[in-house]
Design an enzyme around this catalytic site. Sequence first.
Site, PDB file in Angstrom:
ATOM      1  N   GLY A   1       0.778  -1.237   0.000  1.00  0.00           N
ATOM      2  CA  GLY A   1       0.000   0.000   0.000  1.00  0.00           C
ATOM      3  C   GLY A   1       0.805   1.281   0.000  1.00  0.00           C
TER       4      GLY A   1
ATOM      5  CG  ASN B   1       2.235   3.350  -5.735  1.00  0.00           C
ATOM      6  OD1 ASN B   1       2.709   4.374  -6.215  1.00  0.00           O
ATOM      7  ND2 ASN B   1       2.784   2.155  -5.897  1.00  0.00           N
TER       8      ASN B   1
ATOM      9  NE  ARG C   1     -10.751 -12.586 -14.014  1.00  0.00           N
ATOM     10  CZ  ARG C   1      -9.758 -12.756 -13.138  1.00  0.00           C
ATOM     11  NH1 ARG C   1      -9.535 -11.863 -12.204  1.00  0.00           N
ATOM     12  NH2 ARG C   1      -8.993 -13.812 -13.196  1.00  0.00           N
TER      13      ARG C   1
ATOM     14  CG  HIS D   1       3.017  -1.636 -15.607  1.00  0.00           C
ATOM     15  ND1 HIS D   1       2.702  -2.898 -15.149  1.00  0.00           N
ATOM     16  CD2 HIS D   1       4.082  -1.791 -16.442  1.00  0.00           C
ATOM     17  CE1 HIS D   1       3.534  -3.775 -15.695  1.00  0.00           C
ATOM     18  NE2 HIS D   1       4.376  -3.135 -16.477  1.00  0.00           N
TER      19      HIS D   1
ATOM     20  N   GLY E   1      -7.457  -4.528 -21.938  1.00  0.00           N
ATOM     21  CA  GLY E   1      -6.213  -5.285 -22.086  1.00  0.00           C
ATOM     22  C   GLY E   1      -5.401  -5.253 -20.798  1.00  0.00           C
ATOM     23  CB  VAL E   2      -2.658  -7.295 -19.445  1.00  0.00           C
ATOM     24  CG1 VAL E   2      -1.667  -7.215 -18.291  1.00  0.00           C
ATOM     25  CG2 VAL E   2      -3.670  -8.402 -19.195  1.00  0.00           C
ATOM     26  CG  ASP E   3      -0.191  -3.638 -17.210  1.00  0.00           C
ATOM     27  OD1 ASP E   3      -0.925  -3.158 -16.331  1.00  0.00           O
ATOM     28  OD2 ASP E   3       0.558  -4.605 -17.005  1.00  0.00           O
TER      29      ASP E   3
ATOM     30  CD  GLU F   1       5.649   1.868  -8.819  1.00  0.00           C
ATOM     31  OE1 GLU F   1       4.552   1.641  -8.294  1.00  0.00           O
ATOM     32  OE2 GLU F   1       6.508   0.987  -8.968  1.00  0.00           O
TER      33      GLU F   1
HETATM   34  C1  GRF Z   1       3.952  -1.201  -7.374  1.00  0.00           C
HETATM   35  O1  GRF Z   1       5.233  -1.451  -7.855  1.00  0.00           O
HETATM   36  C2  GRF Z   1       2.981  -1.019  -8.526  1.00  0.00           C
HETATM   37  O2  GRF Z   1       3.554  -0.420  -9.631  1.00  0.00           O
HETATM   38  C3  GRF Z   1       2.618  -2.451  -8.843  1.00  0.00           C
HETATM   39  O3  GRF Z   1       2.533  -3.088  -7.600  1.00  0.00           O
HETATM   40  C4  GRF Z   1       3.371  -2.420  -6.647  1.00  0.00           C
HETATM   41  C5  GRF Z   1       2.487  -2.025  -5.495  1.00  0.00           C
HETATM   42  O4  GRF Z   1       3.199  -1.468  -4.436  1.00  0.00           O
HETATM   43  N1  GRF Z   1       1.398  -2.479  -9.617  1.00  0.00           N
HETATM   44  P1  GRF Z   1       2.431  -0.759  -3.225  1.00  0.00           P
HETATM   45  O5  GRF Z   1       1.426  -1.787  -2.696  1.00  0.00           O
HETATM   46  O6  GRF Z   1       1.755   0.459  -3.756  1.00  0.00           O
HETATM   47  O7  GRF Z   1       3.495  -0.463  -2.221  1.00  0.00           O
END
Ligand code: GRF
Length: 207
Positions: free
Chosen positions: A12, A14, A66, A114, A148-150, A179
């Site tokens: 968590g 981000n 899903r 990503h 799509g994926v990313d 990020e």
């Molecule tokens: C990050 O590297 C993000 O880009 C990827 O998963 C990771 C998550 O990290 N999708 P956090 O949980 O936000 O620390």
Amino acid sequence: MLNLGILISGRGSNMEAILKAIKRQKIPINPAIIISNNPDAMGLKIAQKMGIKTEVIASKNFDGTRWQYDQKIIKALEKHRVTPKNGLVCLAGFMRIISPEFISKYKNRIINIHPAILPSFPGLHAQKQALDYGVKFSGCTVHFVDSGVDTGPIILQEIVPVLDDDTEETLSRKILAKEHKAYVKAVRLVAEGKIKIAGRKTRNQGR
Ligand code: GRF
């Protein structure tokens, strides 16, 4: 003002960067709900400490489709007024592929981060993919989520140099620092209504 839902599965960091920035830098968005598919996600504790509401919708042992799982997520989002009209959903280390139905219901309302410069190295272990390929630069991409994926329209990207002695761990750490900045910047731009989508391109109207 938009209501923000953040979907997590683990650490968590981000999510934490976004929540802190909303408070400190006054991003005009209401942090409405954090949802985790993993009851043990570290990020849940961080959010609770910050006084943000959390919900767990466990995906382990869920035996529906899903879309049936995603309907539970949508119900939780709607309960906290994160709707397709008034909401923004951030995927922040959410380790599930989301259904086409969820994506089309929340069209252009779901964003993801990503840890690579897309369209290179989509999917899992992006940092390792970049290292193994031998690129000299990598970084991160914040993008809208499509089916799509990313693959969705890119909001912004940040780069880091890849050094000869970088390992998956050191490169991941450098990218993660970027990020946090990139995701905060992207949430602000979307919250302020500055991002316009045209086909698979986005334009920053604030520039
Ligand atoms: C990050 O590297 C993000 O880009 C990827 O998963 C990771 C998550 O990290 N999708 P956090 O949980 O936000 O620390």
